[in-house]
Design a protein around this motif. Structure first.
Motif, PDB file in Angstrom:
ATOM      1  N   GLY A  41       0.794  -1.220   0.000  1.00 30.65           N
ATOM      2  CA  GLY A  41       0.000   0.000   0.000  1.00 30.65           C
ATOM      3  C   GLY A  41       0.827   1.271   0.000  1.00 30.65           C
ATOM      4  O   GLY A  41       0.291   2.366  -0.187  1.00 30.65           O
ATOM      5  N   GLU A  42       2.136   1.140   0.175  1.00 30.34           N
ATOM      6  CA  GLU A  42       2.967   2.347   0.190  1.00 30.34           C
ATOM      7  C   GLU A  42       3.676   2.557  -1.152  1.00 30.34           C
ATOM      8  O   GLU A  42       3.720   1.664  -1.991  1.00 30.34           O
ATOM      9  N   TRP A  43       4.219   3.758  -1.320  1.00 32.84           N
ATOM     10  CA  TRP A  43       4.857   4.097  -2.592  1.00 32.84           C
ATOM     11  C   TRP A  43       6.288   3.575  -2.641  1.00 32.84           C
ATOM     12  O   TRP A  43       6.975   3.524  -1.628  1.00 32.84           O
ATOM     13  N   ALA A  44       6.682   3.199  -3.850  1.00 33.74           N
ATOM     14  CA  ALA A  44       8.041   2.710  -4.062  1.00 33.74           C
ATOM     15  C   ALA A  44       8.447   3.000  -5.502  1.00 33.74           C
ATOM     16  O   ALA A  44       7.608   3.344  -6.339  1.00 33.74           O
ATOM     17  N   LEU A  45       9.724   2.862  -5.771  1.00 36.89           N
ATOM     18  CA  LEU A  45      10.181   2.965  -7.153  1.00 36.89           C
ATOM     19  C   LEU A  45       9.719   1.745  -7.927  1.00 36.89           C
ATOM     20  O   LEU A  45       9.646   0.649  -7.370  1.00 36.89           O
ATOM     21  N   PRO A  46       9.405   1.900  -9.197  1.00 38.94           N
ATOM     22  CA  PRO A  46       9.109   0.727 -10.012  1.00 38.94           C
ATOM     23  C   PRO A  46      10.334  -0.177 -10.061  1.00 38.94           C
ATOM     24  O   PRO A  46      11.454   0.301 -10.250  1.00 38.94           O
ATOM     25  N   GLY A  47      10.109  -1.436  -9.837  1.00 37.68           N
ATOM     26  CA  GLY A  47      11.229  -2.375  -9.831  1.00 37.68           C
ATOM     27  C   GLY A  47      10.707  -3.790  -9.770  1.00 37.68           C
ATOM     28  O   GLY A  47       9.496  -4.010  -9.813  1.00 37.68           O
ATOM     29  N   GLY A  48      11.622  -4.706  -9.671  1.00 37.06           N
ATOM     30  CA  GLY A  48      11.194  -6.090  -9.588  1.00 37.06           C
ATOM     31  C   GLY A  48      12.370  -7.019  -9.465  1.00 37.06           C
ATOM     32  O   GLY A  48      13.522  -6.613  -9.613  1.00 37.06           O
ATOM     33  N   TRP A  49      12.063  -8.234  -9.169  1.00 33.69           N
ATOM     34  CA  TRP A  49      13.088  -9.261  -9.064  1.00 33.69           C
ATOM     35  C   TRP A  49      13.785  -9.436 -10.407  1.00 33.69           C
ATOM     36  O   TRP A  49      13.189  -9.226 -11.458  1.00 33.69           O
ATOM     37  N   ILE A  50      15.016  -9.851 -10.345  1.00 34.53           N
ATOM     38  CA  ILE A  50      15.681 -10.288 -11.566  1.00 34.53           C
ATOM     39  C   ILE A  50      15.180 -11.692 -11.866  1.00 34.53           C
ATOM     40  O   ILE A  50      15.196 -12.562 -11.000  1.00 34.53           O
ATOM     41  N   HIS A  51      14.674 -11.885 -13.084  1.00 32.49           N
ATOM     42  CA  HIS A  51      14.177 -13.203 -13.477  1.00 32.49           C
ATOM     43  C   HIS A  51      15.286 -13.929 -14.224  1.00 32.49           C
ATOM     44  O   HIS A  51      15.526 -13.639 -15.400  1.00 32.49           O
ATOM     45  N   ILE A  52      15.948 -14.839 -13.552  1.00 34.44           N
ATOM     46  CA  ILE A  52      17.131 -15.429 -14.177  1.00 34.44           C
ATOM     47  C   ILE A  52      16.766 -16.339 -15.353  1.00 34.44           C
ATOM     48  O   ILE A  52      17.626 -16.703 -16.126  1.00 34.44           O
ATOM     49  N   ASP A  53      15.488 -16.640 -15.482  1.00 35.72           N
ATOM     50  CA  ASP A  53      15.104 -17.456 -16.640  1.00 35.72           C
ATOM     51  C   ASP A  53      14.702 -16.587 -17.830  1.00 35.72           C
ATOM     52  O   ASP A  53      14.745 -17.040 -18.964  1.00 35.72           O
ATOM     53  N   LYS A  54      14.335 -15.324 -17.568  1.00 37.22           N
ATOM     54  CA  LYS A  54      13.866 -14.477 -18.671  1.00 37.22           C
ATOM     55  C   LYS A  54      14.826 -13.351 -19.034  1.00 37.22           C
ATOM     56  O   LYS A  54      14.948 -12.988 -20.205  1.00 37.22           O
ATOM     57  N   ASP A  55      15.495 -12.778 -18.027  1.00 32.81           N
ATOM     58  CA  ASP A  55      16.352 -11.633 -18.302  1.00 32.81           C
ATOM     59  C   ASP A  55      17.741 -12.105 -18.692  1.00 32.81           C
ATOM     60  O   ASP A  55      18.375 -12.852 -17.952  1.00 32.81           O
ATOM     61  N   ILE A  56      18.213 -11.623 -19.839  1.00 37.80           N
ATOM     62  CA  ILE A  56      19.535 -12.056 -20.281  1.00 37.80           C
ATOM     63  C   ILE A  56      20.633 -11.365 -19.482  1.00 37.80           C
ATOM     64  O   ILE A  56      21.656 -11.960 -19.169  1.00 37.80           O
ATOM     65  N   ASP A  57      20.387 -10.099 -19.124  1.00 35.33           N
ATOM     66  CA  ASP A  57      21.347  -9.386 -18.278  1.00 35.33           C
ATOM     67  C   ASP A  57      20.631  -8.299 -17.488  1.00 35.33           C
ATOM     68  O   ASP A  57      19.406  -8.162 -17.580  1.00 35.33           O
ATOM     69  N   LEU A  58      21.414  -7.524 -16.728  1.00 39.17           N
ATOM     70  CA  LEU A  58      20.810  -6.515 -15.850  1.00 39.17           C
ATOM     71  C   LEU A  58      20.038  -5.472 -16.645  1.00 39.17           C
ATOM     72  O   LEU A  58      18.931  -5.069 -16.266  1.00 39.17           O
ATOM     73  N   GLU A  59      20.624  -5.017 -17.735  1.00 41.12           N
ATOM     74  CA  GLU A  59      19.963  -3.976 -18.507  1.00 41.12           C
ATOM     75  C   GLU A  59      18.646  -4.494 -19.078  1.00 41.12           C
ATOM     76  O   GLU A  59      17.645  -3.765 -19.117  1.00 41.12           O
ATOM     77  N   ALA A  60      18.639  -5.745 -19.488  1.00 45.80           N
ATOM     78  CA  ALA A  60      17.401  -6.332 -19.994  1.00 45.80           C
ATOM     79  C   ALA A  60      16.336  -6.364 -18.901  1.00 45.80           C
ATOM     80  O   ALA A  60      15.151  -6.112 -19.159  1.00 45.80           O
ATOM     81  N   ALA A  61      16.752  -6.670 -17.694  1.00 43.17           N
ATOM     82  CA  ALA A  61      15.807  -6.662 -16.574  1.00 43.17           C
ATOM     83  C   ALA A  61      15.241  -5.265 -16.365  1.00 43.17           C
ATOM     84  O   ALA A  61      14.032  -5.083 -16.173  1.00 43.17           O
ATOM     85  N   ALA A  62      16.122  -4.255 -16.432  1.00 43.88           N
ATOM     86  CA  ALA A  62      15.675  -2.877 -16.252  1.00 43.88           C
ATOM     87  C   ALA A  62      14.719  -2.479 -17.382  1.00 43.88           C
ATOM     88  O   ALA A  62      13.697  -1.836 -17.143  1.00 43.88           O
ATOM     89  N   CYS A  63      15.052  -2.863 -18.605  1.00 44.60           N
ATOM     90  CA  CYS A  63      14.184  -2.558 -19.747  1.00 44.60           C
ATOM     91  C   CYS A  63      12.812  -3.203 -19.573  1.00 44.60           C
ATOM     92  O   CYS A  63      11.785  -2.607 -19.888  1.00 44.60           O
ATOM     93  N   ARG A  64      12.829  -4.437 -19.079  1.00 40.56           N
ATOM     94  CA  ARG A  64      11.563  -5.144 -18.878  1.00 40.56           C
ATOM     95  C   ARG A  64      10.701  -4.386 -17.872  1.00 40.56           C
ATOM     96  O   ARG A  64       9.508  -4.146 -18.123  1.00 40.56           O
TER      97      ARG A  64
END
Lengths: 231, 231
Positions: A41-64
């Motif tokens: 219920g509180e505010w936060a920066l948009p973000g998320g777990w790194i999905h090691i099965d879907k994200d090829i690298d960190l930048e891809a995770a950020a783009c996602r």
DNA sequence: GTAATAGTGTCTATCAGACACTATTCA
DNA sequence: TGAATAGTGTCTGATAGACACTATTAC
């Protein structure tokens, strides 16, 4: 390195984004309302777990994450800083790789944003947003805006906050608003000409009840140039 | 964020250090020989897993690695960049939070370094070390040295490569060697006086068969000052 | 004295910023 | 024509760098 194959317990790993836009009100940062614990219920920066099965690298995770939250595909995205400690997340030792993204004002339209209460652009004053943020996200925001302000002094970074066509006066206004001080028109234009990163779009003019202004666009591949000295 | 409590598989998390010193030969980076797979027997940056039970935060982890490898306690340590991808480590999706550390020449003595073949200072040319490195560590080294070179242009960072007492000529020599170009003595001293970050140690002089040189030390708390313009 | 480096002073070409001027449109 | 902003030209104070000069030691 002591015991070769002992599997150390791994920290949580996330990416978090400071997505920045410039509106009439000033710099704004995109926030999301958390739907799960902790900090539900509180505010936060948009973000998320790194999905090691879907994200090829960190930048891809950020783009996602960027795509999921804004629908925007390839704006300016730069790695900021990595925060990691035992205490920043109640769920355990966690790492947040943070990114800064700059979005053009005309790309700010969120998908169905009007009816959503879980995503909001929030004004920034003194490198801080008005609402309390979850985790150490206030620190991340501060770091992002400090970096932004510093980098604006010696780079062409502010173009990313404008639509693809803009006048030199508009560009100067962006610099002035981020830096919080007036810049001399003549000096500013000399500097911009020097780094040679924009070109006029012939025939396209911004019209008003005065002399029309030439519209410029960024030259191909020259979107982020560093000056050799400060503005 | 889709499925709240689903425990995502976590990536491997390490810290890696680019420990830099300046010797007669030029800039050198500390490397360690890996004793376990993958890349056993090959050179790599000093680094290690984040120990979530021992390290309070990322910087503590980096300090621990620094202490383990060099015995040095609190030199200059700055977070560099975080590398993370599915392919950079054959053991799986991995994150490396990298740090740059600058060490004074007189602190370079490694514990029993003379008889060790698993730790070595290695010369740097063109932002690259002469030996092949494990993982993507060559990329990390390049990133570190690019950052160092850039930052030297507009900061007092090079003092960390000198012992606590130094002459202005020695300090200038450090700048010149990192930047790879000559700096005018007069201009250099004007700049140093301007930022006001060193003070003479009265009575202490560097003696040779010529006019003795005043020895300076960094003023308390002013070890890293940014210039408002380039050198 | 000589050799060698420390440390300072002066001069100049360059340039950022101040400021004013001209240009071009709409109403 | 006047209002308003676009865009350019000129002047000046500041300064980085070139360069030369003085200072102080060992021998």
């Amino acid at each position: 390195m002591t015991n070769p194959q002992m599997p150390y317990p791994r920290p949580i790993a996330t990416v978090d984004l400071v997505i920045v836009a410039l509106t009439e009100a000033g710099l704004e940062v995109l926030l999301t309302r958390r739907d799960i614990e902790p900090y539900a219920g509180e505010w936060a920066l948009p973000g998320g777990w790194i999905h090691i099965d879907k994200d090829i690298d960190l930048e891809a995770a950020a783009c996602r994450v960027l795509r999921e939250k804004t629908g925007v595909e390839t704006p300016y995205l730069e790695q900021l800083e990595t925060f990691g400690s035992a205490g920043r997340d109640p769920r355990g030792w966690s790492i947040s790789v943070s990114y800064v993204s700059l979005i053009a004002t005309n790309q700010m339209r969120l998908p169905a944003a009007e009816h959503r209460t879980d995503v909001a652009w929030t004004a920034v004053t003194d490198d801080t947003v008005a609402v309390p943020l979850s985790f150490d996200h206030a620190k991340i925001v501060k770091s992002a805006l400090t970096r932004l302000r510093n980098k604006v002094e010696y780079s062409t970074l502010p173009v990313h906050l404008l639509p693809s066509g803009f006048t030199l006066t508009e560009l100067q206004a962006v610099y002035e608003r981020i830096l919080g001080r007036r810049i001399d028109k003549s000096a500013f234009r000399k500097r911009i000409a020097e780094v040679d990163f924009v070109e006029p779009v012939f025939g396209e003019m911004r019209r008003a009840s005065n002399r029309p202004a030439q519209i410029y666009r960024v030259k191909a591949g020259r979107s982020t140039i560093l000056f050799d000295r400060t503005l």
